[in-house]
Design a protein around this motif. Structure first.
Motif, PDB file in Angstrom:
ATOM      1  N   UNK A 102      43.397 -56.904 -32.030  1.00  0.00           N
ATOM      2  CA  UNK A 102      43.275 -58.368 -32.034  1.00  0.00           C
ATOM      3  C   UNK A 102      41.871 -58.870 -31.772  1.00  0.00           C
ATOM      4  N   UNK A 103      41.082 -58.100 -30.992  1.00  0.00           N
ATOM      5  CA  UNK A 103      39.701 -58.549 -30.729  1.00  0.00           C
ATOM      6  C   UNK A 103      38.738 -58.046 -31.811  1.00  0.00           C
ATOM      7  N   UNK A 104      39.312 -57.358 -32.815  1.00  0.00           N
ATOM      8  CA  UNK A 104      38.580 -57.010 -34.026  1.00  0.00           C
ATOM      9  C   UNK A 104      37.296 -56.226 -33.767  1.00  0.00           C
ATOM     10  N   UNK A 105      37.372 -55.244 -32.880  1.00  0.00           N
ATOM     11  CA  UNK A 105      36.171 -54.438 -32.616  1.00  0.00           C
ATOM     12  C   UNK A 105      36.337 -52.998 -33.122  1.00  0.00           C
ATOM     13  N   UNK A 106      37.369 -52.813 -33.963  1.00  0.00           N
ATOM     14  CA  UNK A 106      37.570 -51.495 -34.554  1.00  0.00           C
ATOM     15  C   UNK A 106      38.292 -50.514 -33.641  1.00  0.00           C
ATOM     16  N   UNK A 107      38.739 -50.985 -32.481  1.00  0.00           N
ATOM     17  CA  UNK A 107      39.477 -50.113 -31.552  1.00  0.00           C
ATOM     18  C   UNK A 107      40.824 -50.734 -31.232  1.00  0.00           C
ATOM     19  N   UNK A 108      41.811 -49.897 -31.009  1.00  0.00           N
ATOM     20  CA  UNK A 108      43.127 -50.394 -30.631  1.00  0.00           C
ATOM     21  C   UNK A 108      43.055 -51.078 -29.266  1.00  0.00           C
ATOM     22  N   UNK A 109      43.540 -52.304 -29.217  1.00  0.00           N
ATOM     23  CA  UNK A 109      43.530 -53.052 -27.950  1.00  0.00           C
ATOM     24  C   UNK A 109      44.287 -52.281 -26.865  1.00  0.00           C
ATOM     25  N   UNK A 110      45.405 -51.693 -27.274  1.00  0.00           N
ATOM     26  CA  UNK A 110      46.264 -50.986 -26.318  1.00  0.00           C
ATOM     27  C   UNK A 110      45.495 -49.867 -25.606  1.00  0.00           C
ATOM     28  N   UNK A 111      44.736 -49.100 -26.410  1.00  0.00           N
ATOM     29  CA  UNK A 111      43.973 -47.990 -25.843  1.00  0.00           C
ATOM     30  C   UNK A 111      42.785 -48.496 -25.030  1.00  0.00           C
ATOM     31  N   UNK A 112      42.233 -49.622 -25.453  1.00  0.00           N
ATOM     32  CA  UNK A 112      41.137 -50.209 -24.669  1.00  0.00           C
ATOM     33  C   UNK A 112      41.624 -50.598 -23.277  1.00  0.00           C
ATOM     34  N   UNK A 113      42.822 -51.163 -23.220  1.00  0.00           N
ATOM     35  CA  UNK A 113      43.400 -51.535 -21.927  1.00  0.00           C
ATOM     36  C   UNK A 113      43.639 -50.271 -21.082  1.00  0.00           C
ATOM     37  N   UNK A 114      44.147 -49.230 -21.737  1.00  0.00           N
ATOM     38  CA  UNK A 114      44.398 -47.970 -21.017  1.00  0.00           C
ATOM     39  C   UNK A 114      43.106 -47.413 -20.419  1.00  0.00           C
ATOM     40  N   UNK A 115      42.017 -47.492 -21.198  1.00  0.00           N
ATOM     41  CA  UNK A 115      40.720 -46.991 -20.700  1.00  0.00           C
ATOM     42  C   UNK A 115      40.247 -47.780 -19.487  1.00  0.00           C
ATOM     43  N   UNK A 116      40.386 -49.105 -19.557  1.00  0.00           N
ATOM     44  CA  UNK A 116      39.995 -49.942 -18.409  1.00  0.00           C
ATOM     45  C   UNK A 116      40.842 -49.564 -17.198  1.00  0.00           C
ATOM     46  N   UNK A 117      42.140 -49.429 -17.429  1.00  0.00           N
ATOM     47  CA  UNK A 117      43.072 -49.103 -16.340  1.00  0.00           C
ATOM     48  C   UNK A 117      42.689 -47.784 -15.672  1.00  0.00           C
ATOM     49  N   UNK A 118      42.325 -46.799 -16.485  1.00  0.00           N
ATOM     50  CA  UNK A 118      41.959 -45.484 -15.933  1.00  0.00           C
ATOM     51  C   UNK A 118      40.665 -45.575 -15.136  1.00  0.00           C
ATOM     52  N   UNK A 119      39.722 -46.400 -15.620  1.00  0.00           N
ATOM     53  CA  UNK A 119      38.479 -46.610 -14.861  1.00  0.00           C
ATOM     54  C   UNK A 119      38.767 -47.231 -13.502  1.00  0.00           C
ATOM     55  N   UNK A 120      39.752 -48.111 -13.470  1.00  0.00           N
ATOM     56  CA  UNK A 120      40.110 -48.780 -12.212  1.00  0.00           C
ATOM     57  C   UNK A 120      40.809 -47.799 -11.260  1.00  0.00           C
ATOM     58  N   UNK A 121      41.423 -46.761 -11.821  1.00  0.00           N
ATOM     59  CA  UNK A 121      42.068 -45.758 -10.961  1.00  0.00           C
ATOM     60  C   UNK A 121      43.538 -45.507 -11.248  1.00  0.00           C
TER      61      UNK A 121
END
Ligand SMILES: [Zn+2]
Length: 185
Positions: free
Chosen positions: A130-149
């Protein structure tokens, strides 16, 4: 001979000293586990650290134009049993492998997420960009979540639980069932 005895005694004392310092260090760095007793089996709200992490996740995702929706957080054991029945004794597809008391949701240590698409619909499409950056939003959220712990269910090998995020604090389900809890901070 006296020299040798003295040498050995000195070294034994040094080793003992190092071992004690090491043990004290280990003790000080280990997060304290709280014992609440086997009777207190489920949580009524999210653990404060998980609550904060959840809010951080929503904020950080919104910075890259992803609208994260938390669809589930704390669950009673009864509700967990209901979900477990789906695809087994009840109709539907299997959505969990955890029975009541076997899920980190039951202890306020897990959340499930979904995302809102650009039309405002809640979706579970892991390929949506949805943010049209060539990456799946779902996986982007997962990456942020993992960075948070968070630990992400999408990384599990046998049963992929893409919406699922949990913080275990090093505690197994077995330990949680026995009444051990992470400290409040
Ligand atoms: Zn979950």
């Amino acid at each position: 001979m006296r020299g040798l005895t003295h040498f050995i005694t000195t070294w034994m004392l040094i080793i003992l000293f190092v071992a004690i310092v090491f043990m004290i260090y280990q003790e000080a760095n280990q997060p304290e586990t709280v014992y609440v007793g086997e009777e207190a089996t489920e949580a009524s709200e999210l653990h404060p650290v998980v609550e904060k992490a959840k809010n951080d996740l929503i904020d950080q995702a919104s910075e890259i134009d992803i609208d994260v929706i938390i669809t589930d957080d704390v669950r009673s054991k009864e509700r967990q049993d209901e979900l477990y029945a789906r695809g087994r004794s009840k109709e539907g597809t299997i959505i969990t492998h955890a029975q009541g008391g076997e899920s980190y949701h039951n202890y306020g240590l897990a959340i499930d997420y979904a995302i809102k698409d650009n039309n405002g619909n809640v979706i579970w499409d892991i390929h949506y960009d949805g943010n049209d950056n060539g990456e799946s939003d779902w996986f982007e959220v997962a990456e942020i979540a993992k960075d948070i712990g968070f630990e992400w269910g999408g990384d599990w090998q046998h049963f992929k639980d893409y919406p699922h995020l949990q913080m275990t604090f090093g505690l197994s389900i077995n330990e949680l069932q026995k009444g051990y809890r992470p400290p409040d901070k």
